[in-house]
Each structure stands twice: as structure tokens, then as C-alpha cells.
Design a protein around this motif. Structure first.
Motif, short mmCIF file in Angstrom:
data_model
loop_
_atom_site.label_atom_id
_atom_site.label_comp_id
_atom_site.label_asym_id
_atom_site.label_seq_id
_atom_site.Cartn_x
_atom_site.Cartn_y
_atom_site.Cartn_z
N GLY A 1 13.57 2.17 0.95
CA GLY A 1 13.54 0.71 0.90
C GLY A 1 12.23 0.25 0.29
N ASP A 2 11.51 -0.61 1.01
CA ASP A 2 10.22 -1.11 0.54
C ASP A 2 9.06 -0.20 0.94
OD1 ASP A 2 11.37 -3.31 -0.64
OD2 ASP A 2 11.09 -4.61 1.11
N ALA A 3 9.32 0.78 1.77
CA ALA A 3 8.26 1.69 2.24
C ALA A 3 8.07 2.83 1.23
CB ALA A 3 8.60 2.26 3.60
N GLU A 4 6.82 3.10 0.88
CA GLU A 4 6.49 4.19 -0.02
C GLU A 4 5.36 5.01 0.56
OE1 GLU A 4 5.48 2.36 -3.74
OE2 GLU A 4 7.58 2.09 -4.30
N LEU A 5 5.36 6.29 0.25
CA LEU A 5 4.25 7.15 0.62
C LEU A 5 4.19 8.30 -0.37
CD1 LEU A 5 5.37 9.95 2.18
CD2 LEU A 5 5.86 8.27 3.92
N MET A 6 3.04 8.94 -0.42
CA MET A 6 2.84 10.09 -1.28
C MET A 6 2.42 11.28 -0.41
SD MET A 6 1.02 8.56 -4.69
CE MET A 6 -0.28 7.69 -3.82
N LEU A 7 2.87 12.44 -0.78
CA LEU A 7 2.50 13.68 -0.09
C LEU A 7 1.72 14.54 -1.06
CD1 LEU A 7 5.93 14.58 1.56
CD2 LEU A 7 4.05 13.26 2.56
N ASN A 8 0.67 15.18 -0.58
CA ASN A 8 -0.14 16.07 -1.40
C ASN A 8 -0.42 17.33 -0.58
OD1 ASN A 8 -1.62 16.15 -4.01
ND2 ASN A 8 -3.31 16.63 -2.63
N THR A 9 -0.36 18.48 -1.24
CA THR A 9 -0.62 19.75 -0.55
C THR A 9 -2.08 19.82 -0.09
OG1 THR A 9 1.06 20.83 -1.89
CG2 THR A 9 -0.51 22.25 -0.74
N ALA A 10 -2.27 20.10 1.18
CA ALA A 10 -3.61 20.29 1.74
C ALA A 10 -3.93 21.77 1.76
CB ALA A 10 -3.66 19.74 3.17
N TYR A 11 -5.18 22.07 1.63
CA TYR A 11 -5.63 23.46 1.65
C TYR A 11 -6.59 23.67 2.80
CZ TYR A 11 -3.66 23.42 -3.02
OH TYR A 11 -2.80 23.28 -4.07
N ASP A 12 -6.56 24.87 3.39
CA ASP A 12 -7.48 25.17 4.49
C ASP A 12 -8.91 25.15 4.02
OD1 ASP A 12 -5.49 25.54 6.35
OD2 ASP A 12 -5.25 27.65 5.86
N LEU B 1 0.85 -1.18 0.00
CA LEU B 1 0.00 0.00 0.00
C LEU B 1 0.89 1.24 0.00
CD1 LEU B 1 -2.56 -1.00 2.78
CD2 LEU B 1 -2.95 -1.02 0.31
N VAL B 2 0.39 2.31 -0.60
CA VAL B 2 1.12 3.57 -0.62
C VAL B 2 0.16 4.65 -0.10
CG1 VAL B 2 2.40 5.23 -2.01
CG2 VAL B 2 2.46 2.80 -2.62
N PRO B 3 0.28 5.03 1.17
CA PRO B 3 -0.62 6.04 1.71
C PRO B 3 -0.37 7.42 1.09
CG PRO B 3 1.06 5.50 3.32
CD PRO B 3 1.24 4.55 2.16
N LEU B 4 -1.44 8.18 0.95
CA LEU B 4 -1.38 9.56 0.47
C LEU B 4 -1.64 10.45 1.67
CD1 LEU B 4 -1.25 11.70 -1.78
CD2 LEU B 4 -3.70 11.34 -2.11
N LEU B 5 -0.63 11.23 2.08
CA LEU B 5 -0.73 12.10 3.25
C LEU B 5 -0.91 13.54 2.80
CD1 LEU B 5 2.25 10.63 5.29
CD2 LEU B 5 -0.15 9.95 5.39
N GLN B 6 -1.83 14.24 3.41
CA GLN B 6 -2.06 15.65 3.14
C GLN B 6 -1.13 16.47 4.04
OE1 GLN B 6 -4.34 16.82 0.79
NE2 GLN B 6 -4.56 14.67 0.27
N VAL B 7 -0.38 17.40 3.45
CA VAL B 7 0.55 18.24 4.21
C VAL B 7 0.29 19.70 3.89
CG1 VAL B 7 2.30 16.42 4.28
CG2 VAL B 7 2.38 18.11 2.45
N TYR B 8 0.50 20.58 4.85
CA TYR B 8 0.28 22.01 4.65
C TYR B 8 1.53 22.73 4.15
CZ TYR B 8 -4.31 21.68 6.70
OH TYR B 8 -5.61 21.35 6.94
N ASP B 9 2.71 22.20 4.44
CA ASP B 9 3.96 22.81 4.00
C ASP B 9 4.79 21.74 3.30
OD1 ASP B 9 6.57 23.89 3.78
OD2 ASP B 9 6.28 25.13 5.57
N MET B 10 4.72 21.71 1.98
CA MET B 10 5.39 20.67 1.21
C MET B 10 6.90 20.72 1.39
SD MET B 10 5.15 18.01 -0.72
CE MET B 10 3.51 17.98 -1.45
N ASN B 11 7.50 21.90 1.33
CA ASN B 11 8.96 21.99 1.46
C ASN B 11 9.43 21.47 2.82
OD1 ASN B 11 9.32 22.98 -1.11
ND2 ASN B 11 9.21 25.11 -0.48
#
Length: 66
Positions: A55-66, A8-18
């Protein structure tokens, strides 16, 4: 029918991508596999989406908006 999952590759919402990229890559050792096109803005260059791997761990980051 049996469901077979190999990962599985979770998609995490983040407010500050950098800041999130610095944390996951610099602190935890993830590497960027792919990301959306970079945007040039007053606060600097950034992108809205990234796929990271460690390694074998993957995740995705996506910009979250207020």
C-alpha cells in the motif's frame, strides 16, 4: 524555513535476506519493488538490498554483516 515531509522509507539491516523477504512478503503482504543484482552462492540465490511496498508503506532491507 519549514520542512515538509510526505513520507519516509526506513532502511532495515537484516542478517538473512531470504528469510526476511519471506517474512515481509509472505507473512505481511509486502511486494518487492526493486532489488540489487542477484548473487549465486552455495546457500542459493539472493540479493543484498531490496525495496518493498505494501500500500502506502515502504521499507528497504539491506544485508548486515557481523
Amino acid at each position: 524555513m519549514t520542512l515538509q515531509l510526505s513520507g519516509l522509507v526506513p532502511l532495515l539491516q537484516v542478517y538473512d535476506m531470504n528469510e526476511s523477504i519471506r517474512f515481509y512478503c509472505d507473512m505481511l503482504g509486502f511486494e518487492i519493488v526493486q532489488h540489487s543484482p542477484e548473487i549465486e552462492a552455495a546457500e542459493g540465490r539472493y540479493f543484498h538490498w531490496a525495496w518493498l511496498r505494501h500500500g502506502d508503506a515502504e521499507l528497504m532491507l539491506n544485508t548486515a554483516y557481523d
